[in-house]
Design a protein around this motif. Structure first.
Motif: not given
Lengths: 288, 248
Positions: A47-65
């Motif tokens: 989550h720490a990585q994702l939060a940091e990247l999210r500050r710079h980039l748009p995100l797509s959340v892809h469910g697989v389950g």
């Protein structure tokens, strides 16, 4: 930038091993995508990585389950965690598969085929609608990679998808690798499939590699996400770009991960084709 | 998928040989070969989830035995959640009851240790007392305050040298032999973002347990009945490790 809706560009399926390289130069991609379930934990490094990247980039959340194609009630805990993830990261795109992956409370860990008929359309449409209402947003539904066509099916996949969009207002995640794999394995013409899709509903494109396996009655293509995008898939991508224009396009490489530079080069390729959708003929060489 | 077809399809996935041929539109042999792709995917996904969560257990058992064990475990305890990192909670108990491994009681504790690491990796974030930033008065207050364990903490008390066994597989310690085969306590937690696994002596365990029951660190020290120097040193160590969070 990251608050704008995604209209094009190219991204990668983010893997923690590429975090440093990506953070050093986030503009190397236009967005990142993560599998929702990998972030169902509460905290820590992911989550720490994702939060940091999210500050710079748009995100797509892809469910697989989530098992939208299944026959039982959607897992309420799964829905809740997906919603929390969306509230936490405000993704530009949220997608799931036209497949089932759970039965009788047991998670099977594979994307399994469903029959394409009016009864299953009714069921899937109800579930997609429920998901969209629960999340309060449109979701994109991904066309599957098929190895089997079931006896209960009485309509083409593309027709099923058209009607699903019409009934629910859902968008589409057009996976061109899956499209090639399915057409090769179960019959069908990829170009015709593209022409019959409701192009205006497509909100994202997936590009990936596939493997080949020999079976008694010929070769089967496997959707394995462990290699570079195949030439045939790039060709189909060009065809799509000419037909419908650019969409946010993802390089999906999930196993046997390459060096970051290799992945970034695939992103470059998708970006270049969006600017200039032209693909030289493959394998011909110089001729008179 | 109709409920009946899904039931038959699932049964075919989980039982070798039970291919639901009547669901097919193509020739039987071809359908069986294609169906096997899904069956292999299901098996591989579950085994891989366990392999990723329990790498040291796999090293101790060998890859082949681990896969065979995973097959039996999966039948008895199939995954319920699509978050595969949550799969394997019952593995330690399963191994404990698995007769062929009855002579190797330490394997269940290795599974417990690895499960604790998985949980710690994904556990919630929580604010911890920043010892560096405390003035002396603040430190005194902290020692008196009720604390609780950080959400990532597991204290594993084993009758086997479970820490050295685990570390030996990562080439961080020699393998314990019969002459130094004694029980060990292991603390598993996340210090900030870093996953930690450390051996812990009896005093450390006593302090942690006292806090877990709602006590303060000074209360724990008084109870431990040891010298101030040794006690304060251990308390400082635990605070630096960030294993406690403050109670609001």
């Amino acid at each position: 930038m990251n608050s704008l809706a995604l209209r094009g560009g190219a991204g990668v399926a983010f893997k923690p091993v590429h975090f440093d390289a990506l953070l050093a130069n986030p503009g190397r991609v236009d967005f990142i995508e993560v599998h929702a379930e990998n972030y169902f934990g509460e905290g820590g490094l992911l989550h720490a990585q994702l939060a940091e990247l999210r500050r710079h980039l748009p995100l797509s959340v892809h469910g697989v389950g989530l098992s939208l194609g299944g026959s039982e009630r959607l897992d309420s805990q799964h829905l809740q965690r997906l919603k929390e993830l969306c509230l936490r990261y405000e993704p530009a795109l949220v997608s799931e598969h036209l497949a089932w992956s759970s039965h009788a409370g047991e998670y099977l860990g594979d994307l399994l085929p469903l029959a394409y008929n009016h009864v299953s359309l009714e069921r899937v449409a109800g579930r997609v609608q429920h998901l969209q209402e629960y999340l309060g947003r449109q979701i994109l539904i991904e066309n599957p990679a098929a190895y089997l066509r079931l006896a209960e099916s009485d309509m083409p996949e593309v027709e099923f998808i058209r009607q699903l969009c019409h009934r629910t207002g859902c968008g589409l995640l057009l996976d061109l690798n899956n499209l090639l794999v399915s057409c090769h394995n179960c019959g069908g013409d990829p170009s015709r499939y593209l022409a019959e899709l409701p192009a205006e509903q497509v909100g994202e494109v997936h590009l990936a590699g596939h493997a080949r396996v020999a079976l008694p009655r010929g070769e089967l293509l496997l959707d394995e996400h462990g290699s570079a995008v195949a030439d045939a898939t790039w060709s189909l991508y060009v065809e799509w770009l000419v037909l419908a224009g650019a969409r946010p396009s993802l390089i999906e490489w999930d196993r046997q991960l390459p060096a970051w530079s290799v992945l970034a080069a695939e992103v470059d390729c998708a970006r270049a084709l969006q600017c200039n959708p032209y693909m030289p003929a493959c394998g011909g060489g110089a001729s008179a | 998928m109709s409920p009946l077809a899904a039931e038959e399809f699932t049964r075919g996935l989980l039982r070798p040989g039970a291919v639901p041929l009547h669901l097919s539109q193509i020739a039987d042999a071809e359908f069986a070969a294609r169906f096997a792709i899904h069956r292999n995917n299901v098996r591989a996904a579950r085994t891989e989830a366990l392999r990723q969560g329990f790498p040291v257990l796999e090293r101790l058992l060998g890859a082949e035995y681990f896969s065979a064990l995973a097959d039996v475990f999966v039948q008895q305890h199939p995954p319920r959640s699509a978050a595969f990192h949550e799969y394997g909670a019952e593995l330690a108990g399963f191994i404990e009851a698995f007769v062929p491994l009855a002579q190797m009681g330490y394997l269940a504790d290795i599974a417990r240790l690895e499960w604790a690491r998985l949980r710690a990796f994904h556990a919630a974030d929580a604010p911890v007392p920043e010892v560096d930033a405390l003035a002396l008065g603040g430190l005194a207050q902290l020692l008196e305050a009720p604390l609780r364990w950080h959400p990532s903490v597991t204290l594993l008390c084993s009758a086997h040298p479970v820490y050295r066994l685990w570390a030996s597989q990562l080439n961080q310690a020699p393998t314990p032999g019969a002459q130094d085969w004694h029980g060990e306590n292991v603390l598993i937690w996340r210090q900030g973002l870093q996953l930690r696994t450390e051996p812990l002596d009896e005093l450390g365990c006593l302090l942690l347990r006292h806090v877990q029951r709602g006590g303060s660190l000074t209360g724990a020290l008084a109870r431990a009945d040891i010298g101030v120097q040794a006690g304060l040193g251990r308390v400082a160590g635990l605070l630096v490790w960030q294993v406690f969070q403050q109670v609001d």
